[in-house]
Design an enzyme around this catalytic site. Sequence first.
Site, mmCIF file in Angstrom:
data_model
loop_
_atom_site.group_PDB
_atom_site.id
_atom_site.type_symbol
_atom_site.label_atom_id
_atom_site.label_comp_id
_atom_site.label_asym_id
_atom_site.label_seq_id
_atom_site.Cartn_x
_atom_site.Cartn_y
_atom_site.Cartn_z
ATOM 1 N N GLU A 1 -3.959 -9.453 3.497
ATOM 2 C CA GLU A 1 -4.724 -9.142 4.716
ATOM 3 C C GLU A 1 -5.850 -10.133 4.985
ATOM 4 O O GLU A 1 -6.116 -10.486 6.141
ATOM 5 C CB GLU A 1 -5.289 -7.713 4.635
ATOM 6 C CG GLU A 1 -4.279 -6.619 4.935
ATOM 7 C CD GLU A 1 -3.459 -6.203 3.736
ATOM 8 O OE1 GLU A 1 -2.761 -5.184 3.821
ATOM 9 O OE2 GLU A 1 -3.504 -6.896 2.693
ATOM 10 N N GLU B 1 0.826 -1.212 0.000
ATOM 11 C CA GLU B 1 0.000 0.000 0.000
ATOM 12 C C GLU B 1 0.859 1.260 0.000
ATOM 13 O O GLU B 1 0.473 2.282 -0.578
ATOM 14 C CB GLU B 1 -0.944 -0.039 1.199
ATOM 15 C CG GLU B 1 -2.047 -1.092 1.011
ATOM 16 C CD GLU B 1 -2.846 -1.371 2.259
ATOM 17 O OE1 GLU B 1 -4.074 -1.199 2.222
ATOM 18 O OE2 GLU B 1 -2.243 -1.766 3.282
#
Length: 258
Positions: free
Chosen positions: A132, A112
């Site tokens: 995740e 990210e």
Amino acid sequence: MSALTTADVLVEADAGILTITINRPAQRNAMTLTAATEIAAALTRLDEDPDLSVAILTGSGGTFCAGMDLKRFQLGERPVVQGRGFGGLVEAPPAKPLIAAVEGWALGGGFEMVLACDLVVAGSGAKFGLPEVKRGLAARAGGIFRAPRTLPRAVALEMLLTGEPIDAQTALTHGLVNRVVDDGSAAEGARALATAISANAPLAVRASKALALQSRTWTDSEAFERQNTYTDPVFASADAREGAAAFSERRTPNWQGR
């Protein structure tokens, strides 16, 4: 050349380029609050220092960043800086260009952070992933919405929903990275890009980045109407006059940033 070292981050300025290195190789550069705070401070320095044109974000020890330090997460730590977000970056990238130099893994929050950068140079063995969902979490540091903007929808959704990574060549094919280089050469490749950027007029570079990002959801008519806010100061600047003069006189421009 100037350098600042902490336990988690190395920051070095040289020839208008700020290099920020996440420095936790034994933990695959997993992000801590300390590292995030240092990165945020470095990015503030980048935007405030007129002698700096561009920054490179990288990791030490052959890994970019394995994401959030899950051991510290279990203890209640979040590597999030108020106003800046995860890693001191994802919610407020700098106004000046930021290049990710990726070796090895860029996972979760590490990926990210890559998505929050403007350009990416990757070693041939680099891998990018959003695992995740495998940890009972979600990619809320920008991955859920930035990945589909950068990658084809199907590719981004497969990454988000399976948690499986993609390699550097796949990332290049889909436009996630600018260049794939030999392993161990990502920082060198990023510096070549940074040097090319730093040779250009700083006001023009900054305005070009801002308008390119802000205009993503505008129609063409809206873009032509709104761009003057960004481009008029550039055309009226001393640097614009210097650029024309340097071209006519066949010399290197002497940019002033005004």
